[in-house]
Each structure stands twice: as structure tokens, then as C-alpha cells.
Write a protein that holds these residues in place. Structure first.
Motif, PDB file in Angstrom:
ATOM      1  N   ALA A 130      35.720  38.604  41.705  1.00 11.87           N
ATOM      2  CA  ALA A 130      34.681  38.978  40.925  1.00 11.87           C
ATOM      3  C   ALA A 130      35.005  38.253  39.673  1.00 11.87           C
ATOM      4  CB  ALA A 130      34.913  40.380  40.467  1.00 11.87           C
ATOM      5  N   THR A 134      39.824  39.984  38.178  1.00 12.99           N
ATOM      6  CA  THR A 134      39.283  41.258  38.950  1.00 12.99           C
ATOM      7  C   THR A 134      38.940  40.811  40.555  1.00 12.99           C
ATOM      8  OG1 THR A 134      38.618  42.187  36.918  1.00 12.99           O
ATOM      9  CG2 THR A 134      37.896  43.228  39.087  1.00 12.99           C
ATOM     10  N   VAL A 136      37.244  42.625  43.995  1.00 16.31           N
ATOM     11  CA  VAL A 136      36.327  43.886  44.666  1.00 16.31           C
ATOM     12  C   VAL A 136      36.396  43.888  45.959  1.00 16.31           C
ATOM     13  CG1 VAL A 136      34.306  44.971  44.611  1.00 16.31           C
ATOM     14  CG2 VAL A 136      34.823  43.792  42.761  1.00 16.31           C
ATOM     15  N   HIS A 150      36.329  49.370  45.470  1.00  8.25           N
ATOM     16  CA  HIS A 150      37.482  49.282  44.642  1.00  8.25           C
ATOM     17  C   HIS A 150      37.704  48.002  43.927  1.00  8.25           C
ATOM     18  CE1 HIS A 150      38.609  52.979  47.035  1.00  8.25           C
ATOM     19  NE2 HIS A 150      38.331  52.155  48.284  1.00  8.25           N
ATOM     20  N   THR A 151      38.020  48.228  42.647  1.00  8.30           N
ATOM     21  CA  THR A 151      38.344  47.178  41.829  1.00  8.30           C
ATOM     22  C   THR A 151      39.810  47.048  41.876  1.00  8.30           C
ATOM     23  OG1 THR A 151      38.131  48.209  39.820  1.00  8.30           O
ATOM     24  CG2 THR A 151      35.973  46.943  40.566  1.00  8.30           C
ATOM     25  N   ASN A 153      43.253  44.649  40.005  1.00  8.04           N
ATOM     26  CA  ASN A 153      43.764  43.679  39.156  1.00  8.04           C
ATOM     27  C   ASN A 153      44.476  42.660  40.042  1.00  8.04           C
ATOM     28  OD1 ASN A 153      46.424  42.379  37.800  1.00  8.04           O
ATOM     29  ND2 ASN A 153      45.410  43.646  36.021  1.00  8.04           N
ATOM     30  N   THR A 154      43.872  41.298  39.825  1.00  6.15           N
ATOM     31  CA  THR A 154      44.333  40.178  40.384  1.00  6.15           C
ATOM     32  C   THR A 154      45.947  39.949  40.568  1.00  6.15           C
ATOM     33  OG1 THR A 154      42.331  39.020  39.956  1.00  6.15           O
ATOM     34  CG2 THR A 154      43.710  37.578  40.941  1.00  6.15           C
ATOM     35  N   LYS A 160      42.218  49.306  39.859  1.00  9.07           N
ATOM     36  CA  LYS A 160      41.585  49.666  38.599  1.00  9.07           C
ATOM     37  C   LYS A 160      40.531  50.676  38.495  1.00  9.07           C
ATOM     38  CE  LYS A 160      40.569  45.750  36.124  1.00  9.07           C
ATOM     39  NZ  LYS A 160      39.981  44.373  36.005  1.00  9.07           N
ATOM     40  N   THR A 162      37.406  52.805  41.204  1.00 10.19           N
ATOM     41  CA  THR A 162      36.574  53.172  42.362  1.00 10.19           C
ATOM     42  C   THR A 162      35.338  53.637  42.073  1.00 10.19           C
ATOM     43  OG1 THR A 162      38.648  53.446  43.682  1.00 10.19           O
ATOM     44  CG2 THR A 162      36.657  54.365  44.661  1.00 10.19           C
ATOM     45  N   TYR A 215      26.893  44.645  38.644  1.00 10.05           N
ATOM     46  CA  TYR A 215      28.446  44.411  38.379  1.00 10.05           C
ATOM     47  C   TYR A 215      28.564  44.042  36.959  1.00 10.05           C
ATOM     48  CZ  TYR A 215      33.174  42.748  38.577  1.00 10.05           C
ATOM     49  OH  TYR A 215      34.461  42.933  38.302  1.00 10.05           O
ATOM     50  N   PRO A 216      29.509  44.618  36.233  1.00  8.18           N
ATOM     51  CA  PRO A 216      30.731  45.261  36.696  1.00  8.18           C
ATOM     52  C   PRO A 216      30.639  46.903  36.875  1.00  8.18           C
ATOM     53  CG  PRO A 216      31.038  45.099  34.333  1.00  8.18           C
ATOM     54  CD  PRO A 216      29.738  44.333  34.764  1.00  8.18           C
ATOM     55  N   LEU A 218      28.566  48.440  38.931  1.00  3.66           N
ATOM     56  CA  LEU A 218      28.531  48.788  40.370  1.00  3.66           C
ATOM     57  C   LEU A 218      27.604  50.040  40.624  1.00  3.66           C
ATOM     58  CD1 LEU A 218      32.340  48.277  41.610  1.00  3.66           C
ATOM     59  CD2 LEU A 218      30.336  47.007  41.938  1.00  3.66           C
TER      60      LEU A 218
END
Length: 404
Positions: A130, A134, A136, A150-151, A153-154, A160, A162, A215-216, A218
Motif C-alpha cells: 500500500a 503498510t 494490505v 487486513h493492514t 506493518n511492513t 495494524k 481489519t 484507501y486507507p 477501506l
């Protein structure tokens, strides 16, 4: 028959490989180099007893000579997994009975390591980037009445947030099957097709459908439809949508029996959503049949500058064997000029009925090609569209090719 049993039953015929032959070959390791901290990383699947598989994600310094072996090397994952690389991390997404998501990257010494280990009610169908921090992922199942985003954390692969949506908001038919997902300019686009979860037949093939979410946040916006083509994507290919440098989204429709469709009622083609739009561009249409002599495209990998690596099914659509995903011929198409160039030196080959395993590395593309009861790595020169044969790969199939 449920989806788990179907996918397990499909695994062997789709491979086109003999498990006994491959495992016997692995016992002859005289010419097998020891994996190191090489920058190439290959995820190899080996079949055990019955339909059980174990995946080995292994680093190699060279994939163009010798033999690439998986046994006892790298990161081991029993089960059934799908692999995708985003930036400097390979994401292992569970499938069938596996619902975990694991990241594979390198530690300070250059050794492979795993990060995160989250699980869900159902396996994720895909995970996409994303922004810099982030990811997704989307969770959708034929027996579920909800779709969950679901997001993550990279860096840590921790969840983070849902967002849950009712399937009924998107379609009044049976549960949708995943075809592709991309995020661009404030929107998330989710392509799907309708597949009956009890029979796997596709009762509705008269239009393309792509759901749009903000986005973000959703939040659900609408479903875009296009009656010039049938549904987007196909069973487990996960490449129905691609995105170019300008943020335009391209969607491929083929309704191939070879990729799970029980019927085909519309022409095959590629359509476009212009960056930041919630309508399909009616002025753009890539007539796939016109450039391929009536054939269809089943897999896409965006290369840049409007060029796309594709797999062309060389059997006419009405004569395709359902679920077989072959025979395939590799090519590069130009989304702007709507031309096709076939790769020279690359044999016609079987598909795997799953996400395309390929590594785009500058002017080269690395792909694993089954030949008889063996698999070989090929390097495609994208400047002249010619292929060079490389290392033999000792595995039942290749689930991912990456470079870290």
C-alpha cells in the motif's frame, strides 16, 4: 468435494512432473552446490507422502549453472504456500489448511530469517504493497459471507487493523473468488469472479466485475462492470490486475477452462481503469484474440514502460482441458501499441495452476520451466526477448523466484 480436496487433487496433474523421479534425482548430489548467502532466493516445493508438500526457501549465488537442490537447505515450511516478493521481503501466504503469513528476509549477516507469524480464520488470498510502511492482505473464502482486509506493518508483519465487508454488498450470487488486487491513487481495486463453492462451476461469465474501496479507510464505494469481456482472472493465478507507473490499472479477462472456468461466453481482452478513477475506461480495449490468433492470456507480470510478460494458452479456448493451465507459450505484450512478441528459445510448457513464479531483475526475467520430468531455470533477455537455459532444479515445482 470441498475446495481443499479439489486443490490437493489438482496439485499433481498440474505439475506435469513425476514425484518419484524428482526425489530420486535429489539423491544424486555430486553436482549440487551448497547454498550460501547468494542474492538469488528460490522457493522450492517437494512432495512427501500422498499430497503433502514441504517448501524450502533457499539462497543461491548462481541460478544459471549446475543444479539447484532444496533438500535440507534454507527455510523449511511443511504445508501448501504461495510466495510473493514486495521490496526486500518475501511473503509466504498459507493456502489450503495453512492460514499463516510469514515474512522471509535477511539478517545483518545476510542469512535468511523469518519475521512475523500471524494467522487468520481463512488463508489470505493475496498481499500487496500500500505504501512504504503498510501492506494490505485480503481474506475471502467460498464458504464465508464476509470479505476482510487486513493492514500490516511492513517491518514487523504485525496486524495494524481489519476492515470487514459483507459479500452481499458486492454480489447477490454465490461467494466471489479472488482474481486480483491493487491499490492506486486513493483506491483499492478487488477483482473477482463467481465460482460455486460446491461444484466450482462458473455460472456467470457475461461481464467483468471489479469492486472499489477507498484507501486507507477501506470503505466500499461500488462495483464496476464491463460487458465487453467476461470475468477477470482465473483460479489461483492472482494476476488479474496489474498497475503501471502512472497508477493505471489493467485487468485481463480470459474465462479459460484451463484456469477453472466451466463456460466462456465473452471475448478475451484487457481493459483499463485510469488512475484515480472509479469507472472503466470505455475507450481502451486490448483485443487479445486479434494479436494471438484467437488464443488467450492467463498470467501477467508487469515489467515497466507498458510492457507485460504473459503466458499464452496455445490451445483454443473451447478445446482447453479444465484446470490444466497448459500448454503455455511465453511472450511480452505492449499495452500501448497492443502488440505481442513471443520469447525465442523458451519451449512451450505446462503451467502450475497457481501464481506465476518469475523474477524481474533489470533487463532480465528469470522463470522456471518444466520440461518433461525436469525443471530448468531460464533467463530471458528483455532487450531482445530471447531465453537462455540455466540450472536444473530438483523439486516438484518452483513456488517463487526472488532476489534479496
Amino acid at each position: 468435494m470441498n475446495l481443499t480436496k479439489l486443490r490437493k487433487s489438482l496439485a499433481l496433474p498440474l505439475l506435469g512432473l513425476c514425484a518419484t523421479t524428482m526425489l530420486v534425482a535429489c539423491s544424486d548430489d555430486d553436482n549440487v552446490p551448497n547454498p550460501s548467502t547468494g542474492e538469488f532466493v528460490v522457493s522450492l516445493a517437494l512432495q512427501g507422502n500422498g499430497n503433502t508438500f514441504t517448501y524450502y526457501t533457499v539462497p543461491f549465488e548462481d541460478v544459471m549453472s549446475g543444479t539447484l537442490s532444496a533438500v535440507g537447505q534454507g527455510i523449511e515450511q511443511p504445508g501448501y504456500f504461495d510466495f510473493t516478493q514486495i521490496d526486500n521481503t518475501i511473503y509466504s501466504i498459507g493456502g489450503l489448511d495453512d492460514v499463516n503469513v510469514v515474512g522471509i528476509t535477511r539478517d545483518a549477516n545476510g542469512e535468511l530469517k523469518q519475521i512475523g507469524n500471524v494467522s487468520f480464520t481463512n488463508s489470505l488470498k493475496d498481499i500487496v504493497k500500500a505504501d512504504a510502511n503498510t501492506l494490505v492482505g485480503v481474506e475471502m473464502d467460498g464458504n464465508s459471507d464476509v470479505i476482510k482486509f487486513h493492514t500490516f506493518n511492513t517491518n514487523t508483519l504485525t496486524v495494524k487493523g481489519t476492515e470487514t465487508h459483507q459479500v452481499a454488498a458486492i454480489t447477490n450470487q454465490v461467494a466471489p473468488s479472488y482474481a486480483g488486487m491493487r491499490i492506486s491513487n486513493g483506491y483499492l481495486y478487488l477483482a473477482y469472479y463467481i465460482s460455486d463453492p460446491s461444484t466450482f462451476n462458473t455460472p456467470s461469465t457475461d461481464k467483468a466485475e471489479i469492486a472499489v474501496f477507498t484507501y486507507p479507510a477501506l470503505e466500499f464505494v461500488k462495483v464496476m462492470e464491463d460487458t465487453r469481456v467476461g470475468p477477470i482472472g482465473g483460479f489461483n493465478t492472482k494476476s488479474g490486475l496489474i498497475k503501471d507507473e502512472q497508477g493505471n490499472i489493467y485487468a485481463v479477462s480470459h474465462s479459460n477452462p484451463g484456469n477453472g472456468y466451466s463456460q466462456s461466453t465473452k471475448p478475451a481482452g484487457i481493459i483499463r481503469i485510469n488512475s484515480g478513477q472509479t469507472t472503466i475506461d470505455e475507450t481502451y480495449f486490448f483485443d487479445v484474440a486479434a494479436v494471438t490468433g484467437g488464443k488467450t492470456i492467463s498470467h501477467m507480470l508487469y515489467l515497466g514502460n507498458g510492457k507485460v510478460f504473459v503466458e499464452v494458452n496455445t490451445t483454443d479456448r473451447p478445446q482447453q482441458e479444465r484446470w490444466k493451465d497448459s500448454p503455455l507459450k511465453s511472450a511480452v505484450i505492449d499495452l500501448n501499441t497492443k502488440a505481442i512478441t513471443y520469447i525465442q528459445g523458451l519451449p512451450e510448457h505446462s503451467g502450475l495452476g497457481r501464481r506465476l513464479s518469475a523474477l524481474h531483475d533489470g533487463n532480465n526475467l528469470y522463470v522456471a520451466i518444466p520440461e518433461g520430468n525436469k525443471i530448468y531455470m531460464y533467463r530471458i533477455n528483455l532487450e531482445n526477448n530471447t531465453a537462455t537455459k540455466g540450472a536444473e532444479i530438483q523439486a516438484n515445482f518452483v513456488a517463487g523466484i526472488s532476489k534479496l
